[in-house]
Scaffold this motif. Structure first.
Motif, PDB file in Angstrom:
ATOM      1  N   ALA A 322       6.841  59.467  72.729  1.00 46.61           N
ATOM      2  CA  ALA A 322       6.801  59.447  74.190  1.00 46.61           C
ATOM      3  C   ALA A 322       6.189  58.181  74.761  1.00 46.61           C
ATOM      4  O   ALA A 322       6.645  57.679  75.804  1.00 46.61           O
ATOM      5  CB  ALA A 322       6.023  60.662  74.691  1.00 46.61           C
ATOM      6  N   LEU A 323       5.151  57.656  74.121  1.00 46.92           N
ATOM      7  CA  LEU A 323       4.433  56.531  74.724  1.00 46.92           C
ATOM      8  C   LEU A 323       5.313  55.299  74.931  1.00 46.92           C
ATOM      9  O   LEU A 323       5.302  54.712  76.026  1.00 46.92           O
ATOM     10  CB  LEU A 323       3.197  56.186  73.889  1.00 46.92           C
ATOM     11  N   PRO A 324       6.101  54.863  73.955  1.00 47.75           N
ATOM     12  CA  PRO A 324       6.967  53.693  74.208  1.00 47.75           C
ATOM     13  C   PRO A 324       7.942  53.922  75.360  1.00 47.75           C
ATOM     14  O   PRO A 324       8.248  52.983  76.114  1.00 47.75           O
ATOM     15  CB  PRO A 324       7.711  53.511  72.872  1.00 47.75           C
ATOM     16  N   LEU A 325       8.414  55.158  75.513  1.00 49.78           N
ATOM     17  CA  LEU A 325       9.333  55.460  76.616  1.00 49.78           C
ATOM     18  C   LEU A 325       8.634  55.318  77.958  1.00 49.78           C
ATOM     19  O   LEU A 325       9.164  54.709  78.900  1.00 49.78           O
ATOM     20  CB  LEU A 325       9.881  56.880  76.452  1.00 49.78           C
ATOM     21  N   ARG A 328       8.060  51.822  78.958  1.00 55.41           N
ATOM     22  CA  ARG A 328       9.293  51.181  79.455  1.00 55.41           C
ATOM     23  C   ARG A 328       9.709  51.761  80.803  1.00 55.41           C
ATOM     24  O   ARG A 328      10.822  51.524  81.265  1.00 55.41           O
ATOM     25  CB  ARG A 328      10.423  51.372  78.436  1.00 55.41           C
ATOM     26  N   GLN A 329       8.838  52.582  81.405  1.00 55.43           N
ATOM     27  CA  GLN A 329       9.090  53.173  82.718  1.00 55.43           C
ATOM     28  C   GLN A 329      10.190  54.220  82.700  1.00 55.43           C
ATOM     29  O   GLN A 329      10.858  54.449  83.727  1.00 55.43           O
ATOM     30  CB  GLN A 329       9.409  52.092  83.763  1.00 55.43           C
ATOM     31  N   GLN A 330      10.394  54.865  81.560  1.00 54.74           N
ATOM     32  CA  GLN A 330      11.366  55.955  81.499  1.00 54.74           C
ATOM     33  C   GLN A 330      10.641  57.285  81.604  1.00 54.74           C
ATOM     34  O   GLN A 330       9.648  57.527  80.912  1.00 54.74           O
ATOM     35  CB  GLN A 330      12.176  55.924  80.198  1.00 54.74           C
ATOM     36  N   SER A 331      11.125  58.155  82.476  1.00 51.52           N
ATOM     37  CA  SER A 331      10.524  59.470  82.641  1.00 51.52           C
ATOM     38  C   SER A 331      10.801  60.325  81.414  1.00 51.52           C
ATOM     39  O   SER A 331      11.835  60.198  80.755  1.00 51.52           O
ATOM     40  CB  SER A 331      11.070  60.148  83.899  1.00 51.52           C
ATOM     41  N   VAL A 332       9.856  61.214  81.104  1.00 56.43           N
ATOM     42  CA  VAL A 332       9.912  61.998  79.877  1.00 56.43           C
ATOM     43  C   VAL A 332       9.643  63.463  80.199  1.00 56.43           C
ATOM     44  O   VAL A 332       8.750  63.783  80.994  1.00 56.43           O
ATOM     45  CB  VAL A 332       8.866  61.500  78.860  1.00 56.43           C
ATOM     46  N   VAL A 333      10.404  64.363  79.573  1.00 60.00           N
ATOM     47  CA  VAL A 333      10.133  65.794  79.661  1.00 60.00           C
ATOM     48  C   VAL A 333       9.854  66.313  78.249  1.00 60.00           C
ATOM     49  O   VAL A 333      10.691  66.183  77.352  1.00 60.00           O
ATOM     50  CB  VAL A 333      11.292  66.567  80.342  1.00 60.00           C
ATOM     51  N   ILE A 334       8.665  66.839  78.054  1.00 62.54           N
ATOM     52  CA  ILE A 334       8.234  67.402  76.772  1.00 62.54           C
ATOM     53  C   ILE A 334       8.197  68.914  76.941  1.00 62.54           C
ATOM     54  O   ILE A 334       7.483  69.426  77.807  1.00 62.54           O
ATOM     55  CB  ILE A 334       6.842  66.865  76.388  1.00 62.54           C
ATOM     56  N   HIS A 335       8.952  69.645  76.124  1.00 64.32           N
ATOM     57  CA  HIS A 335       9.083  71.077  76.392  1.00 64.32           C
ATOM     58  C   HIS A 335       9.251  71.863  75.106  1.00 64.32           C
ATOM     59  O   HIS A 335       9.508  71.314  74.022  1.00 64.32           O
ATOM     60  CB  HIS A 335      10.262  71.335  77.335  1.00 64.32           C
ATOM     61  N   SER A 336       9.136  73.189  75.255  1.00 64.13           N
ATOM     62  CA  SER A 336       9.249  74.094  74.101  1.00 64.13           C
ATOM     63  C   SER A 336      10.358  75.103  74.290  1.00 64.13           C
ATOM     64  O   SER A 336      10.426  76.102  73.577  1.00 64.13           O
ATOM     65  CB  SER A 336       7.923  74.842  73.892  1.00 64.13           C
ATOM     66  N   ALA A 337      11.259  74.875  75.247  1.00 63.97           N
ATOM     67  CA  ALA A 337      12.301  75.858  75.569  1.00 63.97           C
ATOM     68  C   ALA A 337      13.578  75.553  74.793  1.00 63.97           C
ATOM     69  O   ALA A 337      13.537  75.095  73.664  1.00 63.97           O
ATOM     70  CB  ALA A 337      12.550  75.873  77.073  1.00 63.97           C
ATOM     71  N   GLY A 338      14.720  75.802  75.415  1.00 68.51           N
ATOM     72  CA  GLY A 338      15.997  75.538  74.775  1.00 68.51           C
ATOM     73  C   GLY A 338      16.341  76.579  73.734  1.00 68.51           C
ATOM     74  O   GLY A 338      16.047  77.763  73.889  1.00 68.51           O
ATOM     75  N   GLU A 339      16.959  76.148  72.647  1.00 65.32           N
ATOM     76  CA  GLU A 339      17.452  77.075  71.634  1.00 65.32           C
ATOM     77  C   GLU A 339      16.327  77.822  70.932  1.00 65.32           C
ATOM     78  O   GLU A 339      16.544  78.883  70.357  1.00 65.32           O
ATOM     79  CB  GLU A 339      18.286  76.310  70.607  1.00 65.32           C
ATOM     80  N   GLN A 340      15.112  77.265  70.959  1.00 61.09           N
ATOM     81  CA  GLN A 340      14.009  77.922  70.266  1.00 61.09           C
ATOM     82  C   GLN A 340      13.168  78.767  71.205  1.00 61.09           C
ATOM     83  O   GLN A 340      12.040  79.132  70.889  1.00 61.09           O
ATOM     84  CB  GLN A 340      13.128  76.886  69.584  1.00 61.09           C
ATOM     85  N   ALA A 341      13.718  79.131  72.374  1.00 62.76           N
ATOM     86  CA  ALA A 341      12.922  79.877  73.349  1.00 62.76           C
ATOM     87  C   ALA A 341      12.393  81.177  72.771  1.00 62.76           C
ATOM     88  O   ALA A 341      11.273  81.586  73.050  1.00 62.76           O
ATOM     89  CB  ALA A 341      13.774  80.168  74.598  1.00 62.76           C
ATOM     90  N   GLY A 342      13.199  81.842  71.945  1.00 57.33           N
ATOM     91  CA  GLY A 342      12.732  83.089  71.352  1.00 57.33           C
ATOM     92  C   GLY A 342      11.509  82.890  70.491  1.00 57.33           C
ATOM     93  O   GLY A 342      10.591  83.707  70.479  1.00 57.33           O
TER      94      GLY A 342
END
Length: 444
Positions: A322-325, A328-342
């Motif tokens: 995440a830090l290099p992104l 470089r001024q790129q927004s980042v979303v760090i999450h635990s959802a998606g296919e592994q939500a269960g």
């Protein structure tokens, strides 16, 4: 002060902070219950809130916390003390028991009954003859469903809604008798409301639910809460931020306070850092829309949260990605959802929220990030603590129920930063994009 409230999670607490601030009350939201001595550092406050953790707790630890917090709030020179719960009444006999909170409040405040207002029309939450209805998404134009048929709340991973009648739902959590001031009685005004409340209390009612369908009814309800209940101050109540909306509307009408409309214009913030522990389908769509609009995605493998050593390795890996992104001024979303939500559902809120908060704190300290969004009601309270936040003040409204705030975090890199805490049900699909660009909704 006018009001002090204890929120059962962080995102719900910022919701109440917003409506008090918009009503014109100078309000601060604290992480822990402040003493009267601590509040001397903030002599200008009209209201305070405490962002608790009780929504994700079992009844016994809940009672231990509230039996200490309620007397501290009662001891303040305040007209109302409010136990703030989610507007979808998230609770069960084993998790976040609102019944246990009411029992604890009755023991502390010694009232004949506790008024309970769950409806919050501005957020798309309506109570009609004791049954709760909710819009799909707060700050959106989603369809309205009876709660037990709501596509998201009926499938909540911890407290699924299988009963829309609030009285029946609460009966599973406490033997206290519940009653109702229904919408027809409220329409007849203060005299009928007082007469009906007295009649039901004389018949053994200890919990009195209050219907609400539109914002006009809230002022009537606010007047009854402030002047129509025969109880010593402070008056103890339970409910959503509808309590703050109702009392604020009444105080604005009487001229006690003037509503706040002069908010700063919120500009863009690039990069935006988003951390999300929510498994809501709404939050999942918001994450996908963000990715489709240029956010970098970092998925947290929840299996790595099972052990401290694996968690430490995970944090290093996320930081390295995440830090290099962000630099470089790129927004980042760090999450635990998606296919592994269960799988994420099985991770304790404390571990998930604390890990996400620690990651955010390190990333902010190492980058030029100026705005952070935390999504997920069950994890947000732990994330805020891990980020080192002691309190927040509202900066401006963006989306109803999730204001942009300024963090007070003296020993953390987040001190003075813009922070936004949102529940999983809050916002339209482009929510994170709006928070990145600044929103035209900042005058709503």
């Amino acid at each position: 002060m006018y009001l002090a409230y204890f929120g059962d999670d962080f995102t719900g607490s910022t919701d109440a902070l917003e409506f008090l601030s918009r009503a014109g009350l100078r309000t601060m939201l604290f992480i822990d219950t402040p003493t009267a001595e601590q509040l001397t550092a903030y002599p200008d406050l009209d209201a305070i809130g405490v962002a608790g953790l009780t929504r994700s707790m079992a009844p016994e630890p809940m009672e231990a916390i509230l039996s200490k917090a309620f007397p501290l709030l009662k001891a303040l020179d305040v007209r109302h003390v409010h136990y703030k719960v989610c507007s979808t009444f998230d609770s069960s006999p084993t998790t976040g028991s609102i019944g246990r909170a009411i029992e604890t409040g009755l023991a502390v405040f010694k009232q004949a009954f506790v008024p309970v207002l769950v409806a919050a029309p501005a957020l798309g939450r309506y109570s009609i003859f004791g049954n709760l209805f909710a819009r799909m998404g707060i700050g959106s134009q989603g369809a309205i469903y009876r709660l037990d048929r709501h596509p998201s709340m009926s499938k909540h991973p911890v407290t699924p809604a299988d009963e829309s009648d609030l009285r029946l739902h609460l009966a599973r959590q406490t033997p206290l008798k519940s009653g109702l001031l229904d919408m027809l009685q409220i329409a007849k005004g203060q005299a009928v409301m007082r007469q009906e409340a007295d009649r039901q209390v004389a018949d053994g009612t200890r919990v009195l639910f209050i219907d609400a369908l539109d914002t006009e009814q809230l002022c009537t309800i606010g007047a009854w809460l402030d002047t129509g209940i025969d109880a010593p101050k402070p008056v103890f109540s339970v409910g959503s931020s509808g309590i703050e909306m109702a009392l604020g509307a009444y105080w604005n009408q009487t001229g006690d306070i003037s509503s706040e409309t002069d908010w700063p214009v919120i500009g863009p913030a690039e990069p935006l850092l988003v951390i999300s522990g929510s498994c809501s389908p709404i939050a999942t769509r918001q994450i996908q829309v963000a990715i489709d609009n240029g956010f970098a995605e970092i998925l947290v493998p929840v299996a790595d949260l099972a052990h401290e050593e694996a968690t430490s390795r995970l944090m290093r890996e996320v930081m390295a990605t995440a830090l290099p992104l962000l630099l470089r001024q790129q927004s980042v979303v760090i999450h635990s959802a998606g296919e592994q939500a269960g799988k994420a559902n099985a991770v304790p809120a404390e571990r998930l929220g604390t890990t996400l908060g620690r990651i955010a704190r390190q990333l902010v300290g190492a980058s030029a990030t100026k705005r952070v969004v935390v999504a997920g009601g069950d994890t947000s309270s732990y994330a805020a603590r891990a980020m080192g936040i002691e309190a927040v003040r509202m900066l401006a409204p963006l989306v109803p129920g999730a204001p942009l705030c300024t963090a007070i975090a003296p020993d953390s890199p987040l001190h003075g930063l813009e922070v936004n805490f949102k529940g999983g049900q809050v916002g339209s699909d482009d929510y994170f994009c709006l928070l990145r660009q600044g929103s035209a909704q900042n005058s709503v």
